[in-house]
Scaffold this motif. Structure first.
Motif, PDB file in Angstrom:
ATOM      1  N   GLN A  14      40.078  36.973 -10.312  1.00  0.00           N
ATOM      2  CA  GLN A  14      39.754  35.540 -10.168  1.00  0.00           C
ATOM      3  C   GLN A  14      38.288  35.317  -9.819  1.00  0.00           C
ATOM      4  OE1 GLN A  14      40.964  37.383  -7.777  1.00  0.00           O
ATOM      5  NE2 GLN A  14      39.802  36.788  -5.939  1.00  0.00           N
ATOM      6  N   GLY A  15      37.607  36.377  -9.431  1.00  0.00           N
ATOM      7  CA  GLY A  15      36.187  36.273  -9.117  1.00  0.00           C
ATOM      8  C   GLY A  15      35.930  36.109  -7.631  1.00  0.00           C
ATOM      9  N   THR A  16      34.764  36.562  -7.220  1.00  0.00           N
ATOM     10  CA  THR A  16      34.324  36.393  -5.835  1.00  0.00           C
ATOM     11  C   THR A  16      32.849  36.006  -5.843  1.00  0.00           C
ATOM     12  OG1 THR A  16      34.254  37.420  -3.628  1.00  0.00           O
ATOM     13  CG2 THR A  16      33.771  38.857  -5.504  1.00  0.00           C
ATOM     14  N   GLN A  17      32.492  35.025  -5.036  1.00  0.00           N
ATOM     15  CA  GLN A  17      31.128  34.488  -5.045  1.00  0.00           C
ATOM     16  C   GLN A  17      30.201  35.367  -4.218  1.00  0.00           C
ATOM     17  OE1 GLN A  17      29.777  31.513  -6.545  1.00  0.00           O
ATOM     18  NE2 GLN A  17      27.856  32.485  -5.885  1.00  0.00           N
ATOM     19  N   VAL A  18      29.071  35.696  -4.798  1.00  0.00           N
ATOM     20  CA  VAL A  18      27.994  36.383  -4.094  1.00  0.00           C
ATOM     21  C   VAL A  18      26.769  35.485  -4.134  1.00  0.00           C
ATOM     22  CG1 VAL A  18      26.418  38.354  -4.133  1.00  0.00           C
ATOM     23  CG2 VAL A  18      28.866  38.687  -4.584  1.00  0.00           C
ATOM     24  N   THR A  19      26.237  35.182  -2.966  1.00  0.00           N
ATOM     25  CA  THR A  19      25.043  34.351  -2.870  1.00  0.00           C
ATOM     26  C   THR A  19      23.983  35.095  -2.073  1.00  0.00           C
ATOM     27  OG1 THR A  19      26.389  32.344  -2.911  1.00  0.00           O
ATOM     28  CG2 THR A  19      24.125  32.128  -2.147  1.00  0.00           C
ATOM     29  N   VAL A  20      22.818  35.251  -2.669  1.00  0.00           N
ATOM     30  CA  VAL A  20      21.723  35.957  -2.027  1.00  0.00           C
ATOM     31  C   VAL A  20      20.612  34.951  -1.760  1.00  0.00           C
ATOM     32  CG1 VAL A  20      20.122  37.894  -2.169  1.00  0.00           C
ATOM     33  CG2 VAL A  20      22.352  38.021  -3.318  1.00  0.00           C
ATOM     34  N   SER A  21      20.292  34.787  -0.512  1.00  0.00           N
ATOM     35  CA  SER A  21      19.254  33.833  -0.132  1.00  0.00           C
ATOM     36  C   SER A  21      17.899  34.528  -0.047  1.00  0.00           C
ATOM     37  CB  SER A  21      19.595  33.184   1.205  1.00  0.00           C
ATOM     38  OG  SER A  21      19.624  34.156   2.232  1.00  0.00           O
ATOM     39  N   SER A  22      16.868  33.769  -0.347  1.00  0.00           N
ATOM     40  CA  SER A  22      15.507  34.341  -0.330  1.00  0.00           C
ATOM     41  C   SER A  22      14.851  34.201   1.032  1.00  0.00           C
ATOM     42  CB  SER A  22      14.645  33.663  -1.384  1.00  0.00           C
ATOM     43  OG  SER A  22      14.635  32.273  -1.164  1.00  0.00           O
ATOM     44  N   SER A  56      37.521  40.917  -3.625  1.00  0.00           N
ATOM     45  CA  SER A  56      37.158  40.453  -2.289  1.00  0.00           C
ATOM     46  C   SER A  56      35.805  41.058  -1.933  1.00  0.00           C
ATOM     47  CB  SER A  56      38.215  40.853  -1.263  1.00  0.00           C
ATOM     48  OG  SER A  56      38.338  42.266  -1.204  1.00  0.00           O
ATOM     49  N   GLY A  57      35.245  40.554  -0.840  1.00  0.00           N
ATOM     50  CA  GLY A  57      34.004  41.123  -0.338  1.00  0.00           C
ATOM     51  C   GLY A  57      32.757  40.312  -0.621  1.00  0.00           C
ATOM     52  N   GLY A  58      32.905  39.229  -1.359  1.00  0.00           N
ATOM     53  CA  GLY A  58      31.737  38.400  -1.617  1.00  0.00           C
ATOM     54  C   GLY A  58      31.311  37.646  -0.377  1.00  0.00           C
ATOM     55  N   GLY A  59      30.159  37.006  -0.465  1.00  0.00           N
ATOM     56  CA  GLY A  59      29.665  36.237   0.667  1.00  0.00           C
ATOM     57  C   GLY A  59      28.209  35.898   0.520  1.00  0.00           C
ATOM     58  N   LEU A  60      27.638  35.459   1.618  1.00  0.00           N
ATOM     59  CA  LEU A  60      26.223  35.081   1.673  1.00  0.00           C
ATOM     60  C   LEU A  60      25.436  36.192   2.366  1.00  0.00           C
ATOM     61  CD1 LEU A  60      23.916  32.980   1.410  1.00  0.00           C
ATOM     62  CD2 LEU A  60      24.679  32.055   3.621  1.00  0.00           C
ATOM     63  N   VAL A  61      24.358  36.610   1.741  1.00  0.00           N
ATOM     64  CA  VAL A  61      23.547  37.683   2.313  1.00  0.00           C
ATOM     65  C   VAL A  61      22.081  37.385   2.026  1.00  0.00           C
ATOM     66  CG1 VAL A  61      23.718  39.113   0.228  1.00  0.00           C
ATOM     67  CG2 VAL A  61      23.310  40.209   2.442  1.00  0.00           C
ATOM     68  N   GLN A  62      21.224  37.859   2.881  1.00  0.00           N
ATOM     69  CA  GLN A  62      19.792  37.671   2.665  1.00  0.00           C
ATOM     70  C   GLN A  62      19.275  38.689   1.648  1.00  0.00           C
ATOM     71  OE1 GLN A  62      17.905  37.855   6.544  1.00  0.00           O
ATOM     72  NE2 GLN A  62      17.897  35.612   6.668  1.00  0.00           N
ATOM     73  N   ALA A  63      18.206  38.329   0.988  1.00  0.00           N
ATOM     74  CA  ALA A  63      17.576  39.250   0.049  1.00  0.00           C
ATOM     75  C   ALA A  63      17.251  40.566   0.747  1.00  0.00           C
ATOM     76  CB  ALA A  63      16.313  38.632  -0.537  1.00  0.00           C
ATOM     77  N   GLY A  64      17.534  41.651   0.052  1.00  0.00           N
ATOM     78  CA  GLY A  64      17.336  42.971   0.621  1.00  0.00           C
ATOM     79  C   GLY A  64      18.581  43.533   1.280  1.00  0.00           C
ATOM     80  N   GLY A  65      19.569  42.705   1.473  1.00  0.00           N
ATOM     81  CA  GLY A  65      20.797  43.127   2.122  1.00  0.00           C
ATOM     82  C   GLY A  65      21.776  43.792   1.164  1.00  0.00           C
ATOM     83  N   SER A  66      22.957  44.089   1.690  1.00  0.00           N
ATOM     84  CA  SER A  66      23.978  44.795   0.923  1.00  0.00           C
ATOM     85  C   SER A  66      25.333  44.118   1.060  1.00  0.00           C
ATOM     86  CB  SER A  66      24.113  46.242   1.414  1.00  0.00           C
ATOM     87  OG  SER A  66      22.922  46.964   1.221  1.00  0.00           O
ATOM     88  N   LEU A  67      26.126  44.299   0.045  1.00  0.00           N
ATOM     89  CA  LEU A  67      27.528  43.878   0.057  1.00  0.00           C
ATOM     90  C   LEU A  67      28.337  44.917  -0.704  1.00  0.00           C
ATOM     91  CD1 LEU A  67      27.491  40.035  -0.773  1.00  0.00           C
ATOM     92  CD2 LEU A  67      28.200  41.085   1.391  1.00  0.00           C
ATOM     93  N   ARG A  68      29.603  45.035  -0.338  1.00  0.00           N
ATOM     94  CA  ARG A  68      30.507  45.866  -1.111  1.00  0.00           C
ATOM     95  C   ARG A  68      31.688  45.014  -1.570  1.00  0.00           C
ATOM     96  NH1 ARG A  68      34.088  51.199   0.502  1.00  0.00           N
ATOM     97  NH2 ARG A  68      35.289  49.591   1.596  1.00  0.00           N
ATOM     98  N   LEU A  69      31.812  44.900  -2.869  1.00  0.00           N
ATOM     99  CA  LEU A  69      32.941  44.181  -3.447  1.00  0.00           C
ATOM    100  C   LEU A  69      34.094  45.148  -3.696  1.00  0.00           C
ATOM    101  CD1 LEU A  69      31.119  41.975  -6.115  1.00  0.00           C
ATOM    102  CD2 LEU A  69      31.464  41.542  -3.669  1.00  0.00           C
TER     103      LEU A  69
END
Length: 117
Positions: free
Chosen positions: A109-117, A7-20
């Motif tokens: 099962q995997g979690t999607q991480v998307t980083v936008s520019s 869990s913990g995936g999501g959409l974040v802007q470049a330079g940001g952080s996520l914790r899976l």
């Protein structure tokens, strides 16, 4: 048998952080070697970081930005991802119980991480 749930995936802007997070079941979960992999569209799955009794091994592309940690009381392994880049966009998988090379016994099962520019 071990079951892994990311869990913990999501959409974040470049330079940001996520914790899976990777929550494991089974009373022997904490004894397993662990790893995080990722797979981007059209690319092969690649190792992000592995963690065993021999230490941790990070891919060069994430060194200094990603950190693996473990909370045995919660049967959970984390991947802290900082300074994210668009090229980090992928489905992230946790794995447990290294067999040989990058082959592991158990996979989430995997979690999607998307980083936008």
């Amino acid at each position: 048998q071990v079951q892994l749930v990311e869990s913990g995936g999501g959409l974040v802007q470049a330079g940001g952080s996520l914790r899976l997070s990777c929550a494991g079941s089974g009373r022997t979960f904490n004894s397993y070697s662990m790893a995080w992999f990722r797979q981007a569209p059209g690319k092969e799955r690649e190792l992000v970081v592995s963690w065993s009794g021999g230490g941790t091994n990070y891919a060069d592309s994430v060194k200094g930005r990603f950190t693996i940690s473990r909370d045995n009381a919660k049967n959970t392994v984390y991947l802290q991802m900082n300074s994210l880049k668009p090229e980090d966009t992928a489905v992230y998988y946790c794995a447990a119980g290294r067999l040989r090379g990058n082959n592991y016994q158990y996979w989430g099962q995997g979690t999607q991480v998307t980083v936008s520019s």
